[in-house]
Design an enzyme around this catalytic site. Structure first.
Site, PDB file in Angstrom:
ATOM      1  N   GLU A 131       0.828  -1.213   0.000  1.00 34.45           N
ATOM      2  CA  GLU A 131       0.000   0.000   0.000  1.00 34.45           C
ATOM      3  C   GLU A 131       0.861   1.262   0.000  1.00 34.45           C
ATOM      4  O   GLU A 131       0.516   2.257  -0.632  1.00 34.45           O
ATOM      5  CB  GLU A 131      -0.934   0.007   1.219  1.00 34.45           C
ATOM      6  CG  GLU A 131      -2.019  -1.053   1.164  1.00 34.45           C
ATOM      7  CD  GLU A 131      -2.980  -0.815   0.021  1.00 34.45           C
ATOM      8  OE1 GLU A 131      -2.586  -1.079  -1.126  1.00 34.45           O
ATOM      9  OE2 GLU A 131      -4.106  -0.383   0.260  1.00 34.45           O
ATOM     10  N   THR A 184      -5.711   9.377  -7.564  1.00 37.13           N
ATOM     11  CA  THR A 184      -5.572   9.324  -6.101  1.00 37.13           C
ATOM     12  C   THR A 184      -4.953  10.631  -5.587  1.00 37.13           C
ATOM     13  O   THR A 184      -5.373  11.128  -4.551  1.00 37.13           O
ATOM     14  CB  THR A 184      -4.719   8.094  -5.697  1.00 37.13           C
ATOM     15  OG1 THR A 184      -5.260   6.967  -6.375  1.00 37.13           O
ATOM     16  CG2 THR A 184      -4.760   7.832  -4.209  1.00 37.13           C
TER      17      THR A 184
HETATM   18  P1  ADP Z   1      -6.671   1.374  -5.430  1.00 39.51           P
HETATM   19  O1  ADP Z   1      -7.048   2.422  -4.424  1.00 39.51           O
HETATM   20  O2  ADP Z   1      -7.872   0.780  -6.086  1.00 39.51           O
HETATM   21  O3  ADP Z   1      -5.712   0.376  -4.882  1.00 39.51           O
HETATM   22  P2  ADP Z   1      -4.764   3.126  -6.563  1.00 39.51           P
HETATM   23  O4  ADP Z   1      -4.874   3.878  -7.835  1.00 39.51           O
HETATM   24  O5  ADP Z   1      -4.699   3.885  -5.311  1.00 39.51           O
HETATM   25  O6  ADP Z   1      -5.938   2.080  -6.602  1.00 39.51           O
HETATM   26  O7  ADP Z   1      -3.439   2.208  -6.561  1.00 39.51           O
HETATM   27  C1  ADP Z   1      -2.984   1.635  -7.660  1.00 39.51           C
HETATM   28  C2  ADP Z   1      -1.537   2.082  -7.905  1.00 39.51           C
HETATM   29  O8  ADP Z   1      -0.637   1.045  -7.518  1.00 39.51           O
HETATM   30  C3  ADP Z   1      -1.302   2.340  -9.368  1.00 39.51           C
HETATM   31  O9  ADP Z   1      -0.372   3.375  -9.512  1.00 39.51           O
HETATM   32  C4  ADP Z   1      -0.687   1.034  -9.859  1.00 39.51           C
HETATM   33  O10 ADP Z   1       0.149   1.175 -10.979  1.00 39.51           O
HETATM   34  C5  ADP Z   1       0.123   0.600  -8.629  1.00 39.51           C
HETATM   35  N1  ADP Z   1       0.282  -0.883  -8.579  1.00 39.51           N
HETATM   36  C6  ADP Z   1       1.437  -1.547  -8.503  1.00 39.51           C
HETATM   37  N2  ADP Z   1       1.213  -2.876  -8.476  1.00 39.51           N
HETATM   38  C7  ADP Z   1      -0.111  -3.061  -8.508  1.00 39.51           C
HETATM   39  C8  ADP Z   1      -0.925  -4.206  -8.486  1.00 39.51           C
HETATM   40  N3  ADP Z   1      -0.453  -5.452  -8.450  1.00 39.51           N
HETATM   41  N4  ADP Z   1      -2.257  -4.009  -8.504  1.00 39.51           N
HETATM   42  C9  ADP Z   1      -2.778  -2.758  -8.548  1.00 39.51           C
HETATM   43  N5  ADP Z   1      -2.052  -1.629  -8.562  1.00 39.51           N
HETATM   44  C10 ADP Z   1      -0.712  -1.768  -8.542  1.00 39.51           C
END
Ligand code: ADP
Length: 310
Positions: A131, A184
């Site tokens: 996260e 975000t």
């Molecule tokens: P959420 O709140 O739905 O998790 P976010 O946009 O906050 O979505 O987070 C996604 C971010 O994390 C993006 O920048 C994405 O490229 C990165 N990321 C890295 N690895 C992953 C993964 N396995 N799954 C989803 N997002 C990922």
């Protein structure tokens, strides 16, 4: 054991007044991570299925970052490596804990492969490292319900104290994910950094009421207490048709509705599958009629959390 596959549910975090502290897991929708032991040291992402915007560099993907955090805490260092196949069902940036599902599935699968040296609760801080990569903050409000299942409260981070809340069995959620991009960074930037004492009092009265309403299975109290006066007033401006969604869900018997995570997904809580289904149909029509495509999910609260598939 040489390989393991784990499904990790998507999650609704914040839950109205429970901004940054409450979350619950959804049924049927989530990410699946397959981990395989390999003779070559290090972590490798073999493939990512269902998304083309997720980095496959192990230092940039939440799965491998979370997995590495787990490996770093093992007493006995591993000579072999691990490869990962990630199947994404939760779109990144949907507000349904996309990164959390991936991190949760990765650490639960790896732990299983290693013979379960850690408890489910102990795995949460490792998933939080994923996260931190995704959003810059080691928050647990998505990873905790994804790993443990149910409805969770993050009562404190130092030490990490996750409370599993009681909730009424009849609780059903409708989630609508309008396909609009809410960055975000924007949903963070738009938040007010200071709130008045009056606003704070309203919010903590509501979050107390929500936890009590869940515990007492008092649907009326749950409905009265969902209202978020901290994040929703500004964040909702980034979500098209937000006010209409609120009006429709209230008119159709929803207990209350709010933003899932930082949006753009919106959740509506109800006390019956029939109401939830009617609300889902109406919300889908609302977005379609306004030329915005969307995904709609209907779900009970997922009690199981991560599930080892094989
Ligand atoms: P959420 O709140 O739905 O998790 P976010 O946009 O906050 O979505 O987070 C996604 C971010 O994390 C993006 O920048 C994405 O490229 C990165 N990321 C890295 N690895 C992953 C993964 N396995 N799954 C989803 N997002 C990922």
């Amino acid at each position: 054991m040489k390989k393991c596959t784990v499904f990790a549910p998507a999650t609704v975090a914040n839950v109205g007044s429970g901004f940054d502290v409450l979350g619950f897991a959804l049924c049927d929708v989530g990410d699946t991570v397959h981990v395989k032991k390999s003779s070559t040291p290090g972590l490798v992402i073999e493939s990512i299925i269902g998304a083309n915007n997720i980095p496959s560099d192990p230092v940039k993907n939440v799965c491998t970052v979370a997995a590495q955090a787990l490996l770093d805490c093992l007493e006995e260092k591993q000579e072999n490596g691990y490869s990962f196949i990630i199947t994404k069902e939760v779109a990144a940036g949907s507000g349904l804990g996309s990164s959390a599902s991936s991190s949760a599935a990765a650490v639960v699968a790896l732990n299983e492969l290693l013979g379960s040296p850690f408890s489910r609760h102990d795995l949460i801080p490792f998933a939080m490292k994923g996260e931190a990569l995704a959003s810059g903050a080691e928050h647990a409000d998505n990873v905790a319900p994804s790993i443990l299942g149910g409805f969770t409260l993050i009562q404190s981070y130092e030490p990490l104290r996750v409370v599993n809340l009681h909730y009424p069995e009849e609780l059903v959620v409708t989630v609508v994910h309008p396909h609009v991009e809410v960055k975000t960074v924007d949903s963070k930037r738009i938040l007010k950094q200071n709130i008045s004492l009056k606003t704070a009092i309203t919010q903590w009265a509501n979050v107390g009421g929500l936890v009590a309403g869940l515990a007492q299975e008092n649907f009326e109290l749950i409905g009265h207490s969902l209202h978020d006066v901290v994040a929703e007033p500004t964040r909702s401006m980034l979500i098209p048709m937000y006010e209409q969604v609120k009006i429709i869900s209230r008119e159709m018997g929803g207990l209350g509705c709010s933003i899932s995570g930082s949006g753009p997904s919106i959740f509506v809580l109800t006390d019956s599958m029939e109401k939830a289904k009617n609300i889902a149909d109406s919300l889908e029509s609302l977005y379609m009629n306004n030329f915005i495509s969307c995904d709609v999910y209907l779900s009970k609260i997922n009690k199981m959390g991560c599930q080892v598939i094989q």
